[in-house]
Scaffold this motif. Structure first.
Motif, mmCIF file in Angstrom:
data_model
loop_
_atom_site.group_PDB
_atom_site.id
_atom_site.type_symbol
_atom_site.label_atom_id
_atom_site.label_comp_id
_atom_site.label_asym_id
_atom_site.label_seq_id
_atom_site.Cartn_x
_atom_site.Cartn_y
_atom_site.Cartn_z
ATOM 1 N N ASN A 221 0.848 -1.199 0.000
ATOM 2 C CA ASN A 221 0.000 0.000 0.000
ATOM 3 C C ASN A 221 0.880 1.244 0.000
ATOM 4 O O ASN A 221 1.017 1.935 1.003
ATOM 5 N N ARG A 505 -4.702 5.635 2.457
ATOM 6 C CA ARG A 505 -5.172 4.459 3.182
ATOM 7 C C ARG A 505 -6.125 3.607 2.346
ATOM 8 O O ARG A 505 -6.042 2.375 2.358
ATOM 9 N N SER A 506 -7.033 4.265 1.596
ATOM 10 C CA SER A 506 -8.112 3.503 0.959
ATOM 11 C C SER A 506 -8.389 3.861 -0.495
ATOM 12 O O SER A 506 -9.210 3.206 -1.140
#
Length: 557
Positions: A221, A505-506
């Motif tokens: 990520n 994060r997303s």
């Protein structure tokens, strides 16, 4: 010199410790292990910082103009207490540097601070904690027109951003002719050297991916983000082979692929620079001192019609596998979530170099006559196709008659605002997680020095808010704003830091503390406008957008 036994080697390493930053290996709560050795971090506000970690070997000697090579492992513990060197460059008065350079008189007859150390491929890490939390990682690529700048500067200090439970990394990469001079037309063995600065960035991201767990980060990520030349680098990195294998998300701030060069331009300009320097062979270029090469670079700037745009990554078909505009539109980077944006008055930044804050793109300044960025041919083509006068159209839209103001608004649109909008246009059909912003905050009029020009929201002005440093002293009146610590400005910074880290994060910037930010599409043209009343606006400045809608913002050179 041969070291005959381990004890002698240990003694030698100990004697070198003071100069190399190595310290005795002891148990410590802030130490961690990377693939080249142990490093010691230090408390930096609410987080730990690790500064000056080498991610590639020093590109010196035979490694000059070569792709980045692996770091030699070290023994003991590298004390990552402070930033290290800046890559070779002539100081830019608007850049922030960790240490002073050497003052020399160059051939232009003026004294300049220069940075000459080629041992500069370092990065800096801020993390909330060394643990197994697998936090999102944000890798920042600094700007500087590919000729100046460095990640080793408190202007890009990552401690506030990292306090949002992410790992933040800033990096140095080779700039100017050291990182972006294509020598393949001079000697085939050096083909691709004009992308070494970009290769440095890739090597740094690969290092981060390999060592993510050592800093409590998630190797799967990674978000890359960059501003100006760093934003253009993001476009370039979206155009490498299989970018999704290197990072998951990307944020392009005030930088677009229109800065990236064609192969023809890179090869010919490399040949010309070598000629300007009077070098007869690659061997002579390799033997030149950093200062001699910087003199060559300055001479090349003086002779080049495009000045600061002389250096940039180029489409070589190997590192950058195709024209970024076309690749991204075709879905080449469809696996990458994207955020992109610009400031409202981008090109007014360059007024800061003038003693009277005049704009070099519209007026004569200390640097000489105006240098309009919009090609006359393009201006004529747009006006003929749309049966308009650009000056007349902008006068009506802005309610303004000042010629410089009208031309500068056009320059802002042409240079960065519309290219970044087009980047979002090209990506949103391939990935729904596409978000566009416009940074519109400016220094309030009451804080401006008497008689000062209102420059508006200039290039790079979002960075102090996004990093949370609130370093505004470089803007007229900015020091007063910072001294008052106005709640409305601190709230804007808090919202932006939350949005950037939420996105990392997303893939979605929305969440607690962030005004609703609707995703972009080419019907609504939803854009988050960042200012004292931040909100999503559908198609801001829509008539200005329509003027440029059919212009393809590919490589300029």
């Amino acid at each position: 010199m041969k070291i005959r036994n381990a004890a002698a080697l240990g003694a030698l390493l100990a004697s070198l410790g003071a100069s190399t930053g190595l310290i005795a290996k002891t148990d410590c709560e802030t130490c961690t292990q990377v693939d080249s050795g142990a490093v010691k971090g230090h408390q930096d506000g609410e987080v730990l910082s690790f500064k000056g970690i080498p991610y590639a070997a020093a590109p010196t000697g035979e490694l000059r103009f070569r792709p980045p090579q692996a770091v030699q492992p070290w023994s003991g513990v590298l004390d990552a207490a402070k930033f290290r060197s800046t890559c070779p460059q002539v100081q830019d008065v608007l850049e922030e540097y960790p240490y002073p350079g050497r003052v020399v008189k160059l051939k232009d007859g003026q004294e300049h601070e220069v940075y000459e150390s080629e041992d500069c491929l370092h990065l800096n890490v801020w993390t909330p904690k060394i643990d197994n939390a697998k936090r999102p990682i944000m890798v920042f690529i600094p700007g500087g027109a590919f000729i100046v700048g460095n990640g080793s500067s408190d202007f890009y200090n990552g401690k506030k951003l990292a306090s949002h439970d992410v790992v933040v990394v800033t990096l140095n990469y080779r700039v100017g002719l050291f990182g972006f001079m294509e020598l393949g037309g001079v000697d085939k063995r050096y083909a691709g050297s004009g992308n070494n600065g970009l290769r440095d960035q890739i090597a740094a991201i690969e290092w981060v991916k390999r060592n993510a767990a050592s800093f409590g980060g998630d190797p799967d990520n990674i978000t890359i983000f960059g501003e100006s030349a760093g934003g253009a680098s993001v476009n370039a990195l979206l155009s490498i082979k299989s970018p999704e294998k290197l990072f998951k998300r990307a944020i392009a701030q005030s930088g677009h692929s229109n800065m990236i060069h064609t192969k023809e331009f890179a090869v010919s300009s490399g040949q010309e620079i070598v000629k300007i320097g009077g070098y007869g062979s690659i061997d002579e270029v390799l033997k030149a001192t950093p200062l001699e090469l910087l003199e060559t670079q300055e001479a090349a700037f003086r002779e080049a019609a495009i000045g600061d745009l002389l250096f940039a990554p180029f489409i070589d078909g190997t590192t950058i596998v195709g024209e970024p505009h076309e690749l991204i539109k075709s879905g080449h980077a469809k696996a990458i979530d994207l955020m992109a944006g610009a400031t409202q008055n981008e090109l007014n930044y360059w007024s800061l170099y003038d003693s009277k804050l005049r704009n070099p793109f519209t007026d004569e300044t200390d640097a000489g006559p105006a240098t309009p960025p919009i090609p006359d041919e393009l201006r004529a083509e747009i006006e003929k196709k749309q049966s308009i006068s650009l000056d007349g159209k902008y006068a009506k839209l802005l309610g303004e008659s000042n010629h410089s103001v009208l031309r500068q608004a056009q320059n802002d649109d042409f240079g960065l605002i519309q290219p970044l909008r087009q980047l979002a246009d090209n990506q949103h059909g391939n990935n729904a997680n596409t978000y566009l912003y416009r940074f519109a905050w400016k220094v309030p009029t009451k804080y401006l020095p008497e008689g000062s020009v209102d420059l508006g929201s200039v290039h790079a002005l979002e960075l102090p808010f996004m990093f949370g440093t609130m370093d505004l002293g470089w803007m007229p009146g900015g020091e007063k704003v910072g001294a008052e610590s106005r709640g409305v400005d601190l709230a804007l910074s808090k919202h932006m830091m939350a949005a950037w880290t939420n996105f990392a994060r997303s893939g979605n910037p929305n969440g607690p503390g962030v005004p609703e930010w609707k995703p972009y599409d080419n019907k609504s043209h939803n854009t988050m406008v960042w200012n004292e009343q931040s909100k999503t606006v559908a198609d801001p400045d829509s008539e200005r957008r329509q003027i440029w809608q059919d212009v393809v913002f590919g490589s300029l050179f």
